[in-house]
Every structure is written in structure tokens, then in C-alpha cells.
Scaffold this motif. Structure first.
Motif, PDB file in Angstrom:
ATOM      1  N   PRO A 195      43.674  32.592  37.352  1.00  0.00           N
ATOM      2  CA  PRO A 195      44.063  33.484  36.405  1.00  0.00           C
ATOM      3  C   PRO A 195      43.904  35.050  37.225  1.00  0.00           C
ATOM      4  CG  PRO A 195      42.571  32.223  35.389  1.00  0.00           C
ATOM      5  CD  PRO A 195      42.558  31.804  36.965  1.00  0.00           C
ATOM      6  N   ASP A 196      44.887  35.899  36.929  1.00  0.00           N
ATOM      7  CA  ASP A 196      44.812  37.385  37.495  1.00  0.00           C
ATOM      8  C   ASP A 196      43.776  38.096  36.830  1.00  0.00           C
ATOM      9  OD1 ASP A 196      46.999  36.933  38.932  1.00  0.00           O
ATOM     10  OD2 ASP A 196      48.625  37.524  37.494  1.00  0.00           O
ATOM     11  N   ASP A 197      43.221  37.596  35.712  1.00  0.00           N
ATOM     12  CA  ASP A 197      41.990  38.655  35.141  1.00  0.00           C
ATOM     13  C   ASP A 197      41.010  38.486  36.142  1.00  0.00           C
ATOM     14  OD1 ASP A 197      43.859  38.933  33.037  1.00  0.00           O
ATOM     15  OD2 ASP A 197      43.140  37.287  31.768  1.00  0.00           O
ATOM     16  N   LEU A 198      40.897  37.387  36.754  1.00  0.00           N
ATOM     17  CA  LEU A 198      39.401  37.211  37.489  1.00  0.00           C
ATOM     18  C   LEU A 198      39.550  38.332  38.734  1.00  0.00           C
ATOM     19  CD1 LEU A 198      39.053  33.490  37.844  1.00  0.00           C
ATOM     20  CD2 LEU A 198      37.751  35.071  36.619  1.00  0.00           C
ATOM     21  N   TYR A 199      40.623  38.332  39.282  1.00  0.00           N
ATOM     22  CA  TYR A 199      40.901  39.404  40.516  1.00  0.00           C
ATOM     23  C   TYR A 199      40.777  40.828  39.845  1.00  0.00           C
ATOM     24  CZ  TYR A 199      42.774  35.615  43.477  1.00  0.00           C
ATOM     25  OH  TYR A 199      42.795  34.303  44.052  1.00  0.00           O
ATOM     26  N   GLU A 200      41.235  40.982  38.757  1.00  0.00           N
ATOM     27  CA  GLU A 200      41.114  42.367  38.136  1.00  0.00           C
ATOM     28  C   GLU A 200      39.812  42.849  38.027  1.00  0.00           C
ATOM     29  OE1 GLU A 200      43.678  42.446  34.624  1.00  0.00           O
ATOM     30  OE2 GLU A 200      45.573  42.294  35.857  1.00  0.00           O
ATOM     31  N   ALA A 207      34.878  44.803  44.392  1.00  0.00           N
ATOM     32  CA  ALA A 207      35.170  43.853  45.345  1.00  0.00           C
ATOM     33  C   ALA A 207      36.499  44.241  46.172  1.00  0.00           C
ATOM     34  CB  ALA A 207      35.494  42.488  44.623  1.00  0.00           C
ATOM     35  N   GLY A 208      36.382  44.158  47.573  1.00  0.00           N
ATOM     36  CA  GLY A 208      37.530  44.266  48.529  1.00  0.00           C
ATOM     37  C   GLY A 208      38.191  42.807  48.559  1.00  0.00           C
ATOM     38  N   VAL A 210      38.097  40.801  51.078  1.00  0.00           N
ATOM     39  CA  VAL A 210      37.524  39.561  51.721  1.00  0.00           C
ATOM     40  C   VAL A 210      36.549  39.056  50.730  1.00  0.00           C
ATOM     41  CG1 VAL A 210      35.735  38.968  53.460  1.00  0.00           C
ATOM     42  CG2 VAL A 210      37.382  40.640  53.878  1.00  0.00           C
ATOM     43  N   ALA A 211      35.822  40.163  49.925  1.00  0.00           N
ATOM     44  CA  ALA A 211      35.121  39.543  48.847  1.00  0.00           C
ATOM     45  C   ALA A 211      35.522  38.629  47.782  1.00  0.00           C
ATOM     46  CB  ALA A 211      34.137  40.918  48.208  1.00  0.00           C
ATOM     47  N   GLU A 212      36.949  39.238  47.297  1.00  0.00           N
ATOM     48  CA  GLU A 212      37.744  38.156  46.442  1.00  0.00           C
ATOM     49  C   GLU A 212      37.857  36.864  46.977  1.00  0.00           C
ATOM     50  OE1 GLU A 212      41.355  40.389  45.298  1.00  0.00           O
ATOM     51  OE2 GLU A 212      40.346  42.145  44.833  1.00  0.00           O
ATOM     52  N   PHE A 213      38.377  37.074  48.262  1.00  0.00           N
ATOM     53  CA  PHE A 213      38.444  35.647  48.907  1.00  0.00           C
ATOM     54  C   PHE A 213      37.427  34.661  48.933  1.00  0.00           C
ATOM     55  CE2 PHE A 213      38.682  32.945  52.559  1.00  0.00           C
ATOM     56  CZ  PHE A 213      39.837  32.319  52.506  1.00  0.00           C
ATOM     57  N   PHE A 214      36.227  35.098  49.106  1.00  0.00           N
ATOM     58  CA  PHE A 214      35.131  34.279  49.250  1.00  0.00           C
ATOM     59  C   PHE A 214      34.483  33.830  47.943  1.00  0.00           C
ATOM     60  CE2 PHE A 214      35.098  35.461  53.759  1.00  0.00           C
ATOM     61  CZ  PHE A 214      35.259  34.284  54.387  1.00  0.00           C
ATOM     62  N   ALA A 215      34.648  34.886  47.096  1.00  0.00           N
ATOM     63  CA  ALA A 215      33.912  34.887  45.690  1.00  0.00           C
ATOM     64  C   ALA A 215      34.913  34.149  44.644  1.00  0.00           C
ATOM     65  CB  ALA A 215      33.813  35.978  44.929  1.00  0.00           C
ATOM     66  N   ILE A 216      36.274  34.212  44.843  1.00  0.00           N
ATOM     67  CA  ILE A 216      37.312  33.581  43.740  1.00  0.00           C
ATOM     68  C   ILE A 216      38.065  32.567  44.395  1.00  0.00           C
ATOM     69  CG2 ILE A 216      39.010  34.173  42.114  1.00  0.00           C
ATOM     70  CD1 ILE A 216      37.848  37.124  41.906  1.00  0.00           C
TER      71      ILE A 216
END
Length: 303
Positions: A195-200, A207-208, A210-216
Motif C-alpha cells: 500500500p502507498d500509505d505505508l510509504y507516505e 524516512a529516506g 534507503v530506510a523505506e527499502f529496508f523497513a517496508i
């Protein structure tokens, strides 16, 4: 008028028949599976217990063919080469495919459907055609060496498939080209379900990328990663077409792999028993490695 028939349980035969119905639908597929996979596999196990040239009488040797493989350096080299090819067929495509899929998912590239078709194109081309094309690319006067000479790296140019040091990596790079697109599409499909909501929410928290990639992103595609690993590892371990067309296991034994050893021992050396033993060992190796990958993947998904 009596109603003795009301509320009676169905007869056992009806219940059994109802439960058996799904298996009746599966029966044709199971028959085909047994005839074209299980039966040949069992016959291979049987042949591996004999010393047989492929025609005429045979001699029962028990586990002798398997014992011989323990001291067979050519077989050991073939197994080692397959494990090295896993790096090119599986590990590198997974890393590159994961990065490309994450970039495409985040960047919202226009014409994504076109890129998917182009990247997946190697999967629909016959492997023999792929092998012949890359054989021409790697030729001493082929496009690769012409390019190296054009940019001033003529000293690097060589007959790639005829060099014992570079022949196996050259074959591996063909596998890398083949498998990167498949891996990227599998991962991109998994990322499409996030879901796009998680990234938003992550961006609101500062979160940048890289953080988005490893966390989500990475935790969400663990199932796709396991699937990609299974498919690519199987492809690496059972590769035959590319080796047969490009190098025929040479130069020397530099690119021999178990599948090619099965062919060579059965049809060139007329040793069907040894070839069958190699085939059985290869089947067991494929099963064990992929069972381990699937187990790890399922554990990661549950977590």
C-alpha cells in the motif's frame, strides 16, 4: 403419511464419493506426472545400480557407481561449477533485480509495461538461440572484443569461451542476463501489492529511500525473493543447453556441469550406470537446496 426419511444422514458411499471427487479430477494430471517424471526417475535409480553401456547385458554393481563418484574429480569439478553458476544465475540477478524493481517502484517510470516486456524477453527466446547468439558475441572477432578494442582495451580482448579462466564466468554472465529480468518482474509484482500509505507514513516520519527499502519494501517481498531463489537455483543446477552449445564442457573440463556430465557419460562414454548415478545425485542436490530455500522463505514470511 409418514416422514421416516427426513433427517437421515447420507449413505457412507455418497460421502466417500464426494470426498473422492477432487482426486478424480486430479487423476489425469497425476497419471501424466507419474508417467513422464516419477517413472523415469525410478528407472534412473534402477540404472544407477548397474554397469550398463546402454545396450546388451548389464551387471549389477549396487552402490558401486555412487562410490566411484566420491573419488571422481571430474564429477567434483562439475558440482563446483554448478555452485559457482548459482552466483551468476541466482545471487547477482536477485541483488540487481531487487535494486531495479525498487527504483522502478519508487520512480513510477512511464511506459513500465514496455520495460517489463523488454526485460522479460530473454525468457521467451529458445536457449539454443540465446547460446548461439552469445557464442558469436564472445568470439575472438565478435562484438565484445571489437568494443574493447574501440575503447582502448584491446589487451583485455580474448577468446572468452576458449580461455580456461574466463570460460565459466562467461557462461555465467549469460545466465545473469537471462535471470535478471525474471527476478526483477517477480519482485516488482510483489512490490506492487504494498500500500502507498505505508510509504507516505514513512516519509512523514522522515524516512529516506534507503530506510523505506529496508523497513517496508524488503520485508514485504520475502515470499517473492524465496520464489525467485528457487527458480534461479534450479536453472543454475540443471543448466545444459548453454554449456553444450557454447563450450561443450571445455576448454578441458573448465565448464563441465552435472547435466552435461549425464549426457557425456551416457552417450559419449557409453556408461549409463554412472550417468544415472550423476542424475540421481543432481536431483537430490536440487531437492535439498530448494527445500532449504523454501523452508527459510516460509519462516521469514510467517515472521
Amino acid at each position: 403419511m409418514t416422514t421416516h426419511g427426513r433427517g437421515r444422514r447420507p449413505r457412507p458411499s455418497a460421502v466417500v464419493g464426494g470426498r473422492a471427487t477432487p482426486y478424480l479430477y486430479l487423476l489425469p494430471a497425476l497419471l501424466v506426472y507419474g508417467a513422464f517424471l516419477l517413472y523415469p526417475l525410478l528407472r534412473s535409480v534402477q540404472f544407477s545400480l548397474y554397469d550398463w553401456p546402454g545396450f546388451g547385458p548389464s551387471t549389477f554393481v549396487g552402490l558401486g557407481n555412487y562410490v566411484d563418484l566420491l573419488d571422481d574429480r571430474k564429477f567434483h569439478a562439475a558440482i563446483l561449477h554448478s555452485l559457482i553458476l548459482i552466483l551468476f544465475y541466482s545471487i547477482l540477478p536477485l541483488v540487481v533485480g531487487l535494486l531495479l524493481a525498487a527504483i522502478l517502484r519508487r520512480g513510477r517510470v512511464r511506459g513500465l509495461g514496455f520495460f517489463r516486456v523488454v526485460i522479460f524477453l530473454p525468457q521467451v527466446i529458445a536457449l539454443v538461440v540465446v547460446a548461439i547468439s552469445w557464442h558469436q558475441i564472445y568470439a575472438p572477432n565478435g562484438p565484445l572484443n571489437d568494443f574493447l578494442r574501440a575503447i582502448g582495451l584491446g589487451s583485455v580482448a580474448r577468446g572468452w569461451l576458449g580461455d580456461p579462466t574466463f570460460a565459466l564466468p562467461a557462461v555465467g554472465m549469460i545466465g545473469f542476463w537471462l535471470m535478471t529480468g525474471l527476478t526483477m518482474l517477480l519482485l516488482l509484482a510483489g512490490m506492487g501489492r504494498i500500500p502507498d500509505d505505508l510509504y507516505e507514513a514513512a516519509r512523514l516520519d522522515g524516512a529516506g529511500p534507503v530506510a523505506e527499502f529496508f523497513a517496508i519494501t524488503l520485508p514485504a517481498v520475502k515470499a517473492e525473493i524465496a520464489t525467485a531463489l528457487v527458480l534461479t537455483v534450479i536453472a543454475a543446477l540443471k543448466t545444459f543447453d548453454l554449456v553444450y552449445v557454447t563450450t561443450s564442457g571445455g576448454p578441458g573440463n573448465a565448464t563441465t556441469v552435472p547435466s552435461f556430465e549425464v549426457y557425456n557419460r551416457a552417450f559419449n562414454l557409453k556408461d549409463v550406470g554412472s550417468a544415472s548415478a550423476v542424475a540421481v545425485v543432481l536431483t537430490a542436490l536440487v531437492f535439498v537446496i530448494n527445500a532449504g530455500i523454501s523452508r527459510i522463505g516460509e519462516t521469514g514470511v510467517r515472521r
